[in-house]
Design a protein around this motif. Structure first.
Motif, PDB file in Angstrom:
ATOM      1  N   VAL A 159       0.810  -1.227   0.000  1.00  0.00           N
ATOM      2  CA  VAL A 159       0.000   0.000   0.000  1.00  0.00           C
ATOM      3  C   VAL A 159       0.840   1.272   0.000  1.00  0.00           C
ATOM      4  N   GLY A 160       2.091   1.182  -0.423  1.00  0.00           N
ATOM      5  CA  GLY A 160       2.958   2.350  -0.489  1.00  0.00           C
ATOM      6  C   GLY A 160       4.059   2.366   0.554  1.00  0.00           C
ATOM      7  N   LEU A 161       4.007   1.439   1.528  1.00  0.00           N
ATOM      8  CA  LEU A 161       5.023   1.402   2.580  1.00  0.00           C
ATOM      9  C   LEU A 161       6.411   1.098   2.036  1.00  0.00           C
ATOM     10  N   VAL A 162       6.481   0.214   1.043  1.00  0.00           N
ATOM     11  CA  VAL A 162       7.783  -0.197   0.509  1.00  0.00           C
ATOM     12  C   VAL A 162       8.513   0.991  -0.099  1.00  0.00           C
ATOM     13  N   GLU A 163       7.823   1.717  -0.954  1.00  0.00           N
ATOM     14  CA  GLU A 163       8.456   2.871  -1.599  1.00  0.00           C
ATOM     15  C   GLU A 163       8.798   3.955  -0.580  1.00  0.00           C
TER      16      GLU A 163
END
Length: 963
Positions: free
Chosen positions: A785-789
């Motif tokens: 949900v965007g945490l990785v980036e």
């Protein structure tokens, strides 16, 4: 000097020497050097064979140099004077090389028709001397790689090198093994075969135990240019692959013979473009595809060479992916429906510079694998090298290529996508299938490809996806407007109009007069005859040009009533106002609308009658409010353009005539204006306002408190609460991701669960969960949900995680009694906290692209087979939450909290967060689990610390922990 620098310098010296001697063709230079290298390699092989103990191990044919030929060896040759060396080479050595075929040495098969063209004894002696320098450094193979790269300035010969990093990528994705028969049917300079051999050496631990001849014998290459065969065979020979099978052959003309269905891996970079006479094409290829197009015929030839189940990686021109001829469509159909097309990798424009500017892609398929379930697409935006003619490296050497020994951060990835490509390729049957069309990689099912006439361009499927979204959310233009074309031709205009003619109904608006400002009607040209046109313009019509470029969609004012539209104009006449005219014009002027426009012809024009089928996205709200918003937008654009023009003029005035001191004054004035403009823009671009309006409720409310705090102490406390709300919100999302992925066994999550059961969770525990979930998802190629980036480490170990870790240390110190007491201490502490806090909030921009939604109503939509969910969007700082509606493929529970990503994939936030009215302040609050008793869970509100008991959370967490 490094080996690479030494080889580059030596290459320049060799080419300079040949140029000075009158040889300007780089390929001829490398070919002549190859002959000398061949002589030296034969001497080396003879030395190796002379040292063998058992004569039975000598290769077939015995010794290379007979007793009477010892004076022809390199070791004897290099001791001669330049004149004697030249005479010996021309009269004895070179004729001997041409007449002798050496078993197991492929170069000897291609030297028979070679010519010795070194013109002078001095050049020969200097070349031999420079090559000896290379042999002393022990890296002749590296020198030859530089020589080949230099030779590729001969682009007029139609030859260019497959970039080494792309060759390595193709091989890594095709994964040839030690038992594979590897073929490059257009081997050119042998780059793909060389990369395949190196891959096998690295991947097979038993390779070193095999004889060099056995490994080399599984490498096969064809080319119709004998010069290329000499270059490729020398390249492989210097790498210890002298036993490779390289043959002179034209795959499009020669019958396959014994090579038909022989090879288990084919790697190819065929020459692009061109047609071939039908009569010359091998009949077996025409059985597969009826065409003269050489690009298609090369693919057909590769299919013939592959054995059943054989793998292929082939570079093709971009036109092959979307060509509309029957042969193009049929060959793409075969790849998808019969030969299991696995992947299409779009290469960046400039990948083959400076030798070619053509755009291309790499196809991966398996012969006779049957129908592809889906095809994986990847857009390679950056390959580690600049895309200009120089192709300079953009990263350190250890971060180029596939980067096996180095980890790339987000900044590095922006310059080199190859490691990410290879990682996602391995996930193509799992995680990659859930990626959106807006992502760098995604999968497309076979049925959709077939429905699009087997088009294989990545952009096409992105555009069709966007258009489908517009169609789902939009209104068909033909349902509320008529569209037609202007018909008055330029030849119908009066070349010498009467200045007294004031009949406005004979005036014609032509495409050339349609600019940002309409001319007065009196300035329009006049139609020569009195014929009445089929259509006349009316007030409220929208007019634009039918040619791409500046279409200048413009509303027609009342004074243009009755004017005739000229040929080359498109007219849209509103029948029913379902959207404001200004909004429609704004959309028609957008790139998304341009993608929808139906075009035809070599110079593409819009088809007016088909304009009715384009979709206009809806825009909710009162028409007057929409117009007002568009007017404000245009006002801002005009003001920004005006400021930019003023700054340009100020820059230009610096260099006007005058003294040096006057120019300095003008320079300082221009700098002052620019600096003042920048300060004002920054002042009005308050990032905290953005966070307050668009982040999840708990974070947004904490930001609001920080912005509106009146005292220094209040602001300091609000900054700490903002830090806590942000970390807790990220932790809740991370737990939801872990639960969805079944990863509650991660050690930090186990520790979090134990802390909840044993009396309380620290902020450090929450941050540890965020880091663990993000890293686990990163390793599996998932966005989380965007945490990785957001959590990717930047240079120097900076980034969101580093900022949050710093905030946790500062917060713990303050909360545990070491907080500031005086005003000076408060100011200093606030300065230390606010910097990483602002950086952390900015680093979590993905939060604005999600929605925390508390569901209230679920409705089944039988026509679409989906569920419509309505609920409260817990975004922004105000508790009067807005209603939010979305469609989903699976039912959701009412009265639960969900995270909706950019692509509307619902992710349950329960039991890690829930919305409930606070018994203390009677306002809606977001609660998270803090600790558990024997029978209930004690929850805390995210920014106020109010407590609430929940048996539901207690039971759910216990079940989750046991699972």
């Amino acid at each position: 000097m490094t080996n690479d620098g030494f080889s580059r310098t030596l290459t320049a010296r060799l080419f300079d020497a040949f140029w000075a001697a009158g040889i300007s063709n780089p390929v001829e230079t490398v070919e002549q050097i190859s002959h000398l290298l061949y002589l030296r390699e034969l001497d080396r092989l003879q030395e190796h064979w002379d040292q063998r103990v058992a004569p039975s191990e000598m290769p077939e044919g015995g010794s290379i140099f007979a007793q009477g030929d010892q004076h022809l060896r390199w070791s004897h040759f290099l001791r001669l004077t330049p004149q004697r060396m030249y005479t010996s080479m021309a009269d004895e050595v070179f004729p001997w090389l041409r007449s002798h075929t050496i078993a197991g040495v492929v170069y000897s098969q291609h030297v028979k028709d070679a010519r010795f063209t070194i013109p002078t004894p001095g050049l020969l002696a200097k070349t031999v001397s420079l090559l000896e320098e290379s042999f002393s450094a022990g890296d002749a193979a590296d020198l030859y790689e530089h020589l080949l790269a230099k030779a590729l300035t001969a682009g007029a010969m139609g030859q260019f090198l497959t970039p080494r990093h792309l060759a390595a990528l193709m091989v890594a994705m095709a994964e040839p093994g030690p038992d594979d028969e590897v073929c490059d049917p257009t081997c050119g300079m042998g780059g793909l075969l060389s990369a395949a051999a190196q891959f096998v050496d690295r991947s097979d631990p038993n390779t070193s135990q095999r004889s060099a001849l056995e490994v080399s014998s599984r490498l096969h290459g064809f080319d119709f240019d004998r010069t290329m065969l000499r270059l490729s065979s020398m390249r492989l020979m210097l790498q210890g692959r002298e036993g490779a099978d390289l043959r002179h052959r034209d795959n499009l003309v020669n019958r396959p013979g014994g090579d038909d269905e022989r090879y288990s891996v084919v790697l190819a970079d065929p020459p692009f473009g061109g047609n071939i006479d039908y009569k010359a094409v091998a009949p077996e290829l025409l059985e597969l595809v009826q065409t003269r197009n050489s690009d298609l015929l090369h693919l057909a030839a590769i299919l013939r060479l592959l054995k059943r189940g054989g793998r292929a990686a082939v570079i093709v021109p971009a036109g092959l992916l979307f060509g509309t001829s029957a042969a193009h469509v049929e060959l793409r159909r075969m790849l998808v429906d019969e030969h299991g097309l696995e992947a299409v990798v779009k290469l960046p424009n400039g990948a083959f510079k400076p030798y070619s500017g053509v755009s291309g892609a790499i196809l991966f398929f398996i012969k006779d694998a049957g129908q592809a379930d889906s095809v994986w697409f990847y857009e390679l935006k950056a390959d580690g090298w600049s895309l200009a003619n120089r192709r300079a490296p953009l990263l350190a050497e250890n971060k180029l290529g596939l980067s096996r020994d180095s980890t790339l951060d987000a900044g590095d990835h922006a310059r080199n996508n190859l490691p990410d490509l290879l990682r996602r390729w391995r996930l193509r049957h799992s995680n990659e299938r859930g990626r959106a069309r807006t992502d760098q990689s995604f999968c497309v099912i076979r049925a959709e490809i077939a429905a699009e006439n087997y088009n294989l361009t990545l952009e096409h499927f992105r555009q069709t996806h966007e258009l489908r979204q517009v169609a789902q959310e939009g209104i068909r233009l033909g349902d509320f407007a008529e569209t037609f074309s202007g018909a008055v031709r330029s030849s119908d205009l009066d070349k010498e109009p009467n200045s007294t003619d004031t009949d406005e109904r004979r005036r014609v608006l032509t495409p050339t007069l349609l600019t940002s400002t309409l001319p007065d009607v009196a300035e329009l040209p006049v139609r020569a005859d009195a014929r009445d046109p089929r259509h006349r313009l009316r007030q409220g019509d929208i007019v634009g040009r039918d040619l791409a470029g500046a279409r200048h969609w413009t509303p027609i004012p009342s004074q243009y009533d009755g004017v005739q539209p000229g040929q080359g104009l498109i007219i849209i006449r509103i029948i029913q106002e379902v959207l404001p005219l200004e909004y429609l014009i704004a959309y028609l002027s957008s790139p998304l609308a341009e993608q929808q426009f139906p075009k035809y012809g070599t110079i593409p024009r819009i088809k007016a009658r088909e304009m009715a089928d384009i979709w206009i996205p809806k825009c909710d709200g009162d028409p007057s409010e929409i117009r007002a918003s568009l007017a404000r937008l245009e006002e801002g654009e005009r003001e920004a353009a005006h400021i930019q023009d003023e700054l340009r003029r100020a820059r230009t005035r610096i260099f006007e005539s005058g003294s040096g001191s006057a120019r300095r004054i003008r320079l300082d004035d221009a700098a002052a204006i620019s600096s003042l403009t920048a300060q004002n823009l920054r002042r009005h671009n308050d990032p905290y306002m953005l966070f307050q309006e668009s982040y999840p409720y708990a974070v947004a409310r904490a930001v609001r408190k920080f912005r509106h705090s009146l005292s220094l102490a209040e602001k300091h406390e609000a900054a700490i609460q903002c830090t806590e709300a942000l970390i807790l919100s990220l932790g809740i999302m991370a737990l939801a991701v872990a639960a969805d992925r079944g990863r509650q066994d991660l050690p930090p999550i186990v520790q979090w669960s134990q802390s909840v059961e044993q009396g309380g969770v620290s902020l450090g525990h929450w941050l540890a969960v965020v880091k663990a979930v993000a890293e686990d998802a990163r390793q599996h190629g998932e966005p989380a949900v965007g945490l990785v980036e957001a959590t990717a480490r930047k240079k120097g170990g900076t980034g969101l995680i580093a900022d949050l870790e710093q905030l946790v240390k500062l917060r713990n110190k303050i909360r545990h009694g070491a907080g500031p007491r005086t005003r000076a201490e408060l100011e200093k502490s606030l300065g230390r906290v606010e910097t990483p806090m602002l950086s952390s909030l900015s680093g979590c921009a993905f939060l604005a692209r999600t929605r925390w939604v508390h569901t209230e109503r679920l409705q089944w939509l039988p026509t679409s087979g989906r569920f419509r969910v309505s609920g409260l969007a817990l975004m922004g700082d105000h508790p009067d939450f807005e209603m939010f509606t979305f469609d989903t493929s699976r039912p959701l529970a009412n009265d639960h909290l969900y995270l909706i990503t950019q692509h509307d994939m619902p992710l349950p936030l329960s039991p890690f967060c829930l919305l409930s009215d606070c018994p203390t302040c009677l306002a809606p609050e977001l609660y998270y689990p803090d600790r558990m008793t024997r029978s209930t869970a004690l929850l805390k509100s995210l920014d106020r610390g109010h407590e609430l008991e929940s048996e539901f959370v207690f039971t759910t967490l216990q079940e989750w922990g046991r699972s």
